[in-house]
Design a protein around this motif. Sequence first.
Motif, PDB file in Angstrom:
ATOM      1  N   THR A   1       0.803  -1.200   0.086  1.00  0.00           N
ATOM      2  CA  THR A   1      -0.113  -0.206   0.054  1.00  0.00           C
ATOM      3  C   THR A   1       0.857   1.215   0.067  1.00  0.00           C
ATOM      4  O   THR A   1       0.533   2.323  -0.556  1.00  0.00           O
ATOM      5  CB  THR A   1      -0.889   0.071   1.234  1.00  0.00           C
ATOM      6  OG1 THR A   1      -0.263  -0.120   2.421  1.00  0.00           O
ATOM      7  CG2 THR A   1      -1.886  -1.078   1.205  1.00  0.00           C
TER       8      THR A   1
ATOM      9  N   VAL B   1      -0.913   4.588  -1.295  1.00  0.00           N
ATOM     10  CA  VAL B   1      -2.473   4.602  -0.529  1.00  0.00           C
ATOM     11  C   VAL B   1      -1.941   4.838   1.047  1.00  0.00           C
ATOM     12  O   VAL B   1      -2.756   5.400   1.963  1.00  0.00           O
ATOM     13  CB  VAL B   1      -2.923   3.185  -0.367  1.00  0.00           C
ATOM     14  CG1 VAL B   1      -3.970   3.053   0.372  1.00  0.00           C
ATOM     15  CG2 VAL B   1      -3.313   2.976  -1.793  1.00  0.00           C
TER      16      VAL B   1
ATOM     17  N   ASP C   1       1.024  15.370  -5.991  1.00  0.00           N
ATOM     18  CA  ASP C   1      -0.590  14.898  -5.666  1.00  0.00           C
ATOM     19  C   ASP C   1      -0.844  13.308  -5.759  1.00  0.00           C
ATOM     20  O   ASP C   1      -0.801  12.760  -6.967  1.00  0.00           O
ATOM     21  CB  ASP C   1      -1.325  15.655  -6.932  1.00  0.00           C
ATOM     22  CG  ASP C   1      -2.798  15.328  -7.210  1.00  0.00           C
ATOM     23  OD1 ASP C   1      -3.217  14.528  -6.465  1.00  0.00           O
ATOM     24  OD2 ASP C   1      -3.567  16.228  -7.844  1.00  0.00           O
ATOM     25  N   VAL C   2      -1.109  12.805  -4.901  1.00  0.00           N
ATOM     26  CA  VAL C   2      -1.343  11.456  -4.865  1.00  0.00           C
ATOM     27  C   VAL C   2      -2.481  10.775  -5.780  1.00  0.00           C
ATOM     28  O   VAL C   2      -2.385   9.753  -6.323  1.00  0.00           O
ATOM     29  CB  VAL C   2      -1.340  10.775  -3.539  1.00  0.00           C
ATOM     30  CG1 VAL C   2      -0.078  10.967  -2.659  1.00  0.00           C
ATOM     31  CG2 VAL C   2      -2.633  11.234  -2.787  1.00  0.00           C
ATOM     32  N   PHE C   3      -3.293  11.513  -5.861  1.00  0.00           N
ATOM     33  CA  PHE C   3      -4.415  11.384  -6.849  1.00  0.00           C
ATOM     34  C   PHE C   3      -3.957  11.166  -8.144  1.00  0.00           C
ATOM     35  O   PHE C   3      -4.367  10.125  -8.806  1.00  0.00           O
ATOM     36  CB  PHE C   3      -5.509  12.146  -6.516  1.00  0.00           C
ATOM     37  CG  PHE C   3      -6.233  12.186  -5.165  1.00  0.00           C
ATOM     38  CD1 PHE C   3      -6.960  11.152  -4.848  1.00  0.00           C
ATOM     39  CD2 PHE C   3      -5.897  13.157  -4.320  1.00  0.00           C
ATOM     40  CE1 PHE C   3      -7.500  11.131  -3.594  1.00  0.00           C
ATOM     41  CE2 PHE C   3      -6.547  13.357  -3.095  1.00  0.00           C
ATOM     42  CZ  PHE C   3      -7.312  12.243  -2.620  1.00  0.00           C
ATOM     43  N   ARG C   4      -3.062  12.023  -8.725  1.00  0.00           N
ATOM     44  CA  ARG C   4      -2.915  11.798 -10.170  1.00  0.00           C
ATOM     45  C   ARG C   4      -1.696  10.720 -10.119  1.00  0.00           C
ATOM     46  O   ARG C   4      -1.420  10.058 -11.146  1.00  0.00           O
ATOM     47  CB  ARG C   4      -2.031  13.166 -10.201  1.00  0.00           C
ATOM     48  CG  ARG C   4      -2.897  14.376 -10.417  1.00  0.00           C
ATOM     49  CD  ARG C   4      -3.971  14.174 -11.787  1.00  0.00           C
ATOM     50  NE  ARG C   4      -3.263  14.318 -13.137  1.00  0.00           N
ATOM     51  CZ  ARG C   4      -2.872  15.316 -13.649  1.00  0.00           C
ATOM     52  NH1 ARG C   4      -3.208  16.420 -13.005  1.00  0.00           N
ATOM     53  NH2 ARG C   4      -2.357  15.140 -14.863  1.00  0.00           N
TER      54      ARG C   4
ATOM     55  N   ARG D   1      -1.736   7.861  -8.440  1.00  0.00           N
ATOM     56  CA  ARG D   1      -2.271   6.732  -8.512  1.00  0.00           C
ATOM     57  C   ARG D   1      -2.794   6.334  -9.760  1.00  0.00           C
ATOM     58  O   ARG D   1      -3.051   5.169  -9.982  1.00  0.00           O
ATOM     59  CB  ARG D   1      -3.458   6.445  -7.251  1.00  0.00           C
ATOM     60  CG  ARG D   1      -3.035   6.592  -5.815  1.00  0.00           C
ATOM     61  CD  ARG D   1      -4.133   6.702  -4.857  1.00  0.00           C
ATOM     62  NE  ARG D   1      -3.522   7.319  -3.502  1.00  0.00           N
ATOM     63  CZ  ARG D   1      -4.481   7.997  -2.668  1.00  0.00           C
ATOM     64  NH1 ARG D   1      -5.739   8.327  -2.838  1.00  0.00           N
ATOM     65  NH2 ARG D   1      -3.944   8.074  -1.326  1.00  0.00           N
ATOM     66  N   GLU D   2      -3.093   7.036 -10.412  1.00  0.00           N
ATOM     67  CA  GLU D   2      -3.635   7.005 -12.004  1.00  0.00           C
ATOM     68  C   GLU D   2      -2.628   5.938 -12.634  1.00  0.00           C
ATOM     69  O   GLU D   2      -2.963   5.355 -13.580  1.00  0.00           O
ATOM     70  CB  GLU D   2      -3.911   8.312 -12.677  1.00  0.00           C
ATOM     71  CG  GLU D   2      -5.032   8.917 -11.844  1.00  0.00           C
ATOM     72  CD  GLU D   2      -5.618  10.127 -12.732  1.00  0.00           C
ATOM     73  OE1 GLU D   2      -4.720  10.500 -13.496  1.00  0.00           O
ATOM     74  OE2 GLU D   2      -6.490  10.793 -12.196  1.00  0.00           O
TER      75      GLU D   2
ATOM     76  N   GLY E   1     -11.092   4.399 -14.501  1.00  0.00           N
ATOM     77  CA  GLY E   1     -10.736   4.123 -13.166  1.00  0.00           C
ATOM     78  C   GLY E   1     -11.855   4.178 -12.061  1.00  0.00           C
ATOM     79  O   GLY E   1     -11.802   4.799 -10.992  1.00  0.00           O
ATOM     80  N   THR E   2     -12.906   3.722 -12.784  1.00  0.00           N
ATOM     81  CA  THR E   2     -14.169   4.009 -12.087  1.00  0.00           C
ATOM     82  C   THR E   2     -14.699   2.451 -11.366  1.00  0.00           C
ATOM     83  O   THR E   2     -14.419   1.686 -12.302  1.00  0.00           O
ATOM     84  CB  THR E   2     -15.508   4.527 -12.549  1.00  0.00           C
ATOM     85  OG1 THR E   2     -15.604   3.994 -13.826  1.00  0.00           O
ATOM     86  CG2 THR E   2     -15.021   6.008 -12.907  1.00  0.00           C
TER      87      THR E   2
END
Length: 266
Positions: free
Chosen positions: A54, A59, A78-81, A83-84, A113-114
């Motif tokens: 993780t 994560v 930016d962890v959201f970007r 993780r992509e 990614g949904t």
Amino acid sequence: MSPSFALAGVSLWRWHAPSASRVPILEGVDWVARPGEHWALLGPNGAGKTTLLTVLGAVEFPSRGTVELLGRRLGRTDVFRLREKIGFVDARLGGRLAHGLSVEQVVQTGATGTVGWFPERVDAGARRRAAALLELLECARVAGRRFADCSHGERKRALIARALVPRPPLLLLDEPGAGLDLAGRETLLAALARLASEEPDLTLVATTHHLEELPSSTSHALLLREGRVVTAGAVEEAFTAASLGACFGLPVRVARANGRWSATAA
């Protein structure tokens, strides 16, 4: 060549509220992996394998130490970007997907990614990529079947295909061989070996308790015990009787045949 990830002095602990003390999960982990390497993350139950995975998936954050993922440092990006760009397949992923989807639709959700299927957002290139991955991972014959009606092995291969649709440079698999029968395990391992030749720059990390669950394409291994690294490096150096014995706490015999490893108690 820049590493896919580099961990330096990574420790992670969690607080135990009743005693107001911290419980160590990872201790001083150093680890570097490069494009094209396929790593086994091996250790007994409670070693910290899933927690370490993780961290690689952006994560969880370490309590101490630095983590560089795909050229970005955790805590400064930016962890959201981020993780992509990381394909992450764990045991809980299948249960989060929308009910009633076919295998093909599940794989196509990797493009968005949904957990739901939005066909208007899946372009022709993503559909072709999904179809090719269904073939590569031997899921094409069940593409139209409801995901929930598939075998455990078929669902696992479909989820790996889903993770690969956006072409992530890093793929993380949490115990991909767990719960599979012999046929399911061998089909999965053959598919992962083919993946290594089809996607030569992909860095892959798979956790396991058993050497027998590793594909022949496994090139490197990190052995973990009680949150600490026992050894890390090329499989020929890591999978010795001494290292595996220290990792699992008992004498072992190690064998290799046709690129596949096995271990038994001595």
